[in-house]
Each structure stands twice: as C-alpha cells, then as structure tokens.
Design an enzyme around this catalytic site. Sequence first.
Site, PDB file in Angstrom:
ATOM      1  N   CYS A 168       3.052   8.333 101.873  1.00 20.75           N
ATOM      2  CA  CYS A 168       2.457   8.255 100.531  1.00 20.75           C
ATOM      3  C   CYS A 168       2.565   6.850  99.937  1.00 20.75           C
ATOM      4  O   CYS A 168       2.007   6.577  98.881  1.00 20.75           O
ATOM      5  CB  CYS A 168       3.113   9.269  99.602  1.00 20.75           C
ATOM      6  SG  CYS A 168       2.905  10.958 100.181  1.00 20.75           S
ATOM      7  N   HIS A 172       3.717   7.213  92.122  1.00 22.81           N
ATOM      8  CA  HIS A 172       3.117   8.152  93.068  1.00 22.81           C
ATOM      9  C   HIS A 172       3.146   9.555  92.451  1.00 22.81           C
ATOM     10  O   HIS A 172       4.160   9.981  91.908  1.00 22.81           O
ATOM     11  CB  HIS A 172       3.912   8.113  94.376  1.00 22.81           C
ATOM     12  CG  HIS A 172       3.504   9.165  95.346  1.00 22.81           C
ATOM     13  ND1 HIS A 172       2.175   9.444  95.603  1.00 22.81           N
ATOM     14  CD2 HIS A 172       4.231  10.028  96.099  1.00 22.81           C
ATOM     15  CE1 HIS A 172       2.114  10.431  96.488  1.00 22.81           C
ATOM     16  NE2 HIS A 172       3.346  10.804  96.803  1.00 22.81           N
ATOM     17  N   ASN A 176      -0.720  16.122  95.043  1.00 20.44           N
ATOM     18  CA  ASN A 176      -0.278  14.921  95.747  1.00 20.44           C
ATOM     19  C   ASN A 176      -1.370  14.507  96.740  1.00 20.44           C
ATOM     20  O   ASN A 176      -1.611  15.219  97.710  1.00 20.44           O
ATOM     21  CB  ASN A 176       1.043  15.233  96.461  1.00 20.44           C
ATOM     22  CG  ASN A 176       1.614  14.029  97.200  1.00 20.44           C
ATOM     23  OD1 ASN A 176       0.931  13.029  97.395  1.00 20.44           O
ATOM     24  ND2 ASN A 176       2.857  14.144  97.611  1.00 20.44           N
TER      25      ASN A 176
HETATM   26  N1  COA Z   1       5.671  29.888  95.182  1.00 21.29           N
HETATM   27  C1  COA Z   1       6.691  30.692  94.896  1.00 21.29           C
HETATM   28  N2  COA Z   1       7.933  30.514  95.384  1.00 21.29           N
HETATM   29  C2  COA Z   1       8.122  29.456  96.205  1.00 21.29           C
HETATM   30  C3  COA Z   1       7.094  28.580  96.555  1.00 21.29           C
HETATM   31  C4  COA Z   1       5.818  28.832  96.004  1.00 21.29           C
HETATM   32  N3  COA Z   1       4.752  28.033  96.289  1.00 21.29           N
HETATM   33  N4  COA Z   1       7.577  27.633  97.381  1.00 21.29           N
HETATM   34  C5  COA Z   1       8.883  27.907  97.544  1.00 21.29           C
HETATM   35  N5  COA Z   1       9.206  29.010  96.847  1.00 21.29           N
HETATM   36  C6  COA Z   1      10.507  29.687  96.755  1.00 21.29           C
HETATM   37  C7  COA Z   1      11.410  29.350  97.904  1.00 21.29           C
HETATM   38  O1  COA Z   1      11.122  30.157  99.015  1.00 21.29           O
HETATM   39  C8  COA Z   1      12.768  29.638  97.317  1.00 21.29           C
HETATM   40  O2  COA Z   1      13.006  31.006  97.379  1.00 21.29           O
HETATM   41  P1  COA Z   1      14.464  31.568  97.736  1.00 21.29           P
HETATM   42  O3  COA Z   1      15.341  31.066  96.636  1.00 21.29           O
HETATM   43  O4  COA Z   1      14.258  33.028  97.736  1.00 21.29           O
HETATM   44  O5  COA Z   1      14.791  30.987  99.077  1.00 21.29           O
HETATM   45  C9  COA Z   1      12.600  29.249  95.849  1.00 21.29           C
HETATM   46  O6  COA Z   1      11.173  29.218  95.607  1.00 21.29           O
HETATM   47  C10 COA Z   1      13.167  27.904  95.523  1.00 21.29           C
HETATM   48  O7  COA Z   1      12.746  26.996  96.513  1.00 21.29           O
HETATM   49  P2  COA Z   1      13.198  25.493  96.495  1.00 21.29           P
HETATM   50  O8  COA Z   1      12.727  24.818  97.748  1.00 21.29           O
HETATM   51  O9  COA Z   1      14.659  25.430  96.145  1.00 21.29           O
HETATM   52  O10 COA Z   1      12.340  24.977  95.257  1.00 21.29           O
HETATM   53  P3  COA Z   1      12.360  23.569  94.608  1.00 21.29           P
HETATM   54  O11 COA Z   1      12.677  23.710  93.169  1.00 21.29           O
HETATM   55  O12 COA Z   1      13.139  22.578  95.418  1.00 21.29           O
HETATM   56  O13 COA Z   1      10.839  23.170  94.697  1.00 21.29           O
HETATM   57  C11 COA Z   1       9.338  21.773  95.937  1.00 21.29           C
HETATM   58  C12 COA Z   1      10.204  23.010  95.950  1.00 21.29           C
HETATM   59  C13 COA Z   1       8.666  21.635  97.280  1.00 21.29           C
HETATM   60  C14 COA Z   1       8.314  21.904  94.846  1.00 21.29           C
HETATM   61  C15 COA Z   1      10.244  20.546  95.662  1.00 21.29           C
HETATM   62  O14 COA Z   1      11.353  20.557  96.535  1.00 21.29           O
HETATM   63  C16 COA Z   1       9.526  19.239  95.802  1.00 21.29           C
HETATM   64  O15 COA Z   1       8.610  18.965  95.075  1.00 21.29           O
HETATM   65  N6  COA Z   1       9.974  18.351  96.712  1.00 21.29           N
HETATM   66  C17 COA Z   1       9.374  17.082  96.911  1.00 21.29           C
HETATM   67  C18 COA Z   1       8.108  17.264  97.670  1.00 21.29           C
HETATM   68  C19 COA Z   1       7.247  16.045  97.650  1.00 21.29           C
HETATM   69  O16 COA Z   1       6.932  15.553  96.612  1.00 21.29           O
HETATM   70  N7  COA Z   1       6.877  15.562  98.832  1.00 21.29           N
HETATM   71  C20 COA Z   1       6.037  14.456  99.005  1.00 21.29           C
HETATM   72  C21 COA Z   1       6.753  13.230  98.646  1.00 21.29           C
HETATM   73  S1  COA Z   1       5.784  11.863  99.055  1.00 21.29           S
END
Ligand code: COA
Length: 325
Positions: free
Chosen positions: A113, A252, A282
Amino acid sequence: MSFVKFLGIGSAAPEKVLSNFDFEKMIDTSDEWIRSRTGISERRIAEPDVASSDLAYEASIKALEDASIGPEDIDGIIVGTITPDFIFPSTACVLQSLLGAKNAFAFDVLAGCSGFIYALHVAKGLIQGGSAKKLLVIGAETLSKIMNYEDRTTCILFGDGAGAAVITASETPGILSSCLGANGDGWEYLYMPGGGSRMPTSEESVKNGSHFLQMQGKEVFKEAVKALQSSSLEAIKQAGITPDQIDLLIPHQANYRIIEAVRKRLELPEEKVFSNLDRYGNTSSASVPIALDEAVKSGRLKKGDIVVFSAFGAGFTWGASVVRW
Ligand code: COA
C-alpha cells in the site's frame, strides 16, 4: 539540484459499488460491524474485463489534462501496484502503450500500500538526478481480483481505483521531503502466497485459495499505526517544519481507527486529516493519490498549503512525503 513539484493530478474508480449491505447478503457480517471496526461503508469494484492498467489509463488522462501536457511530453511512467495486469511485463508498459507515451521509460514499483509513496520518491530522485524532466506517477489497483469473497476478515476492507500525478522539474520547491522504510520480517503478515516462484500456480494452489490476499489484521494494524506516525514525523523533520505547520495530512486509507490513532499521536485536529475511506475502502497504492485528487478538487487542499502524505503496506513498507502544494 532542481526542485520537483506536482503539475497535474487525476483519479478514477469503477462505477460499480459494493456496499456493506451487499456484504450482509454474501457473508456473516453487518454494516454496523464493518463501519464501527473500519469506517468503511462501500467500495468500488471493477468489471471482469477491467484491469489495473485500464483504471491507471483513466486517471492518467485526467492528470495529463490537468497538467496541460500530452502523453509524448512524459519522460517516464512509474506505476505502484500489487495487482498488476500480469506478473510481467509491467503494468507501466501496458499503460505506456495505451497512452501512446512513446518517449517514456516504464516500470512498476511493488511496495504494498506504500506503492505510490515509493514511486513518488523514486520519481523525485530521477528528476533531481537529471534522468527525466516530467514523470507520470501512478497508484492503480484492482484488489477485487485477489479477494476471497468468503473470507470476511479481508474482503470487506479492499476496493478498486487509481490515482495519477504528473510531476516535473521546477525552479521552486514542491516536494519538500520524502522518506521510505521497510521491515521484510513482516512479509508473511500480509501477502498473496500463490502465483510466484515460491508457489507457482497449480491445481492445488488454486484449491487452497493461495491466489487470494491473506492477512493477519491485528499485527498489521499495530505496525501500521507505528510506521505511519514515525514516517510522518521523519518527513516533517526532513522538511524543516513542525507538525503544527501542516495544513493537511493525507494518510493511507486503510482503517478509520488507524487514521484516528495516527492523528492523535501527531496531535492534529480532525479537520487537518483527509479521509474518503468510507466510500472507497482500502485501495492500496491508489489510496493516497485518489484522496489527494479529491482533497484538491473539493478545495480542502489549496495552493501554498503544506500537505503530508504517509502510507504503510505489505512488506512491511512505509513512507511519507511533505509537499508545498
Ligand atoms: N464481520 C463480522 N465479524 C467479523 C468480521 C466481519 N467482516 N471480520 C472479523 N470478524 C470477527 C472475528 O472473526 C472475531 O470474532 P471472534 O471474536 O469470534 O473470533 C471478531 O470479529 C473480532 O475480530 P478481530 O480480528 O479481533 O477484529 P479487529 O477489531 O482486529 O478488526 C480488522 C479486524 C481486519 C478490521 C483490523 O484488524 C484491521 O483493520 N487491521 C488492519 C488491516 C489493514 O488495514 N490492512 C492493510 C494495511 S495496508
């Protein structure tokens, strides 16, 4: 040594919109979950016959018009992308052909990214080193093509689009500073396992979904906040300014919570941070140039303003740049 400034910008996105409500019908998720965890409401999705070079072409035509020059005036094309048309040749070469930019060299930059910031940094160096006068710098992605639409932890995050900038040698400064960084120890946190020399495409690799983007979101989140903050501060220092002199930060566009954490760490008021994440998700390399184009067209960024671009991505890679607009 000459200075380097922006001469024109443009962006493009497919018409088709995939909203959070559409996802509610496809996977176990909700609009509420996606908006509260990411800040995203919808993203744009390219048609099956549209590749990254097609979006890059649309954005480039607009940037050339904005710069009041033609394709033959361009000395080189650098495309940041993680979703190239092909593994080879480069998307930049396909774009050079589409544009008829006969005098331009062309290559891609693969920096996750951070692709646009990396491409901009390289382009600035080429101009200052005397290798080129006018360059087309692009971030272009069709991330929908590498999404697993059954993996709710990734597919809700990403969208398609392209942003392009014409930059030129100048007697007055535009780009005040630019810095890059990487930590290859993080490569496995965000990557596409299949299709390269490590795991060539096979029946098995496709069956395993190795041709889709894979990510460990929590780790990426933490690293993104740290790197966006530190690279922004580094570029601000290099430019010889202080954070309170910034008129606009264009980070970003990955996650609203990442942007908020960075904003607070840099002690910037909300009105000094640009975001269009809610409408595009994104778009990887394309996120900063699309946001830049919208910031200028909407009047949020005005001539003479100081703007900071910062990005973080797969690799891990990061980078930031300070520009007097
Ligand atoms: N809808 C509903 N629930 C979801 C879900 C969705 N789309 N995606 C994940 N979950 C669930 C998970 O399975 C988890 O369930 P569990 O507690 O039963 O295991 C729960 O939500 C929490 O998941 P978690 O991964 O802890 O959520 P989070 O708050 O960390 O959010 C992201 C997940 C991916 C949104 C976050 O980690 C993120 O944005 N990371 C950076 C990603 C990014 O920007 N990447 C590119 C960078 S260049």
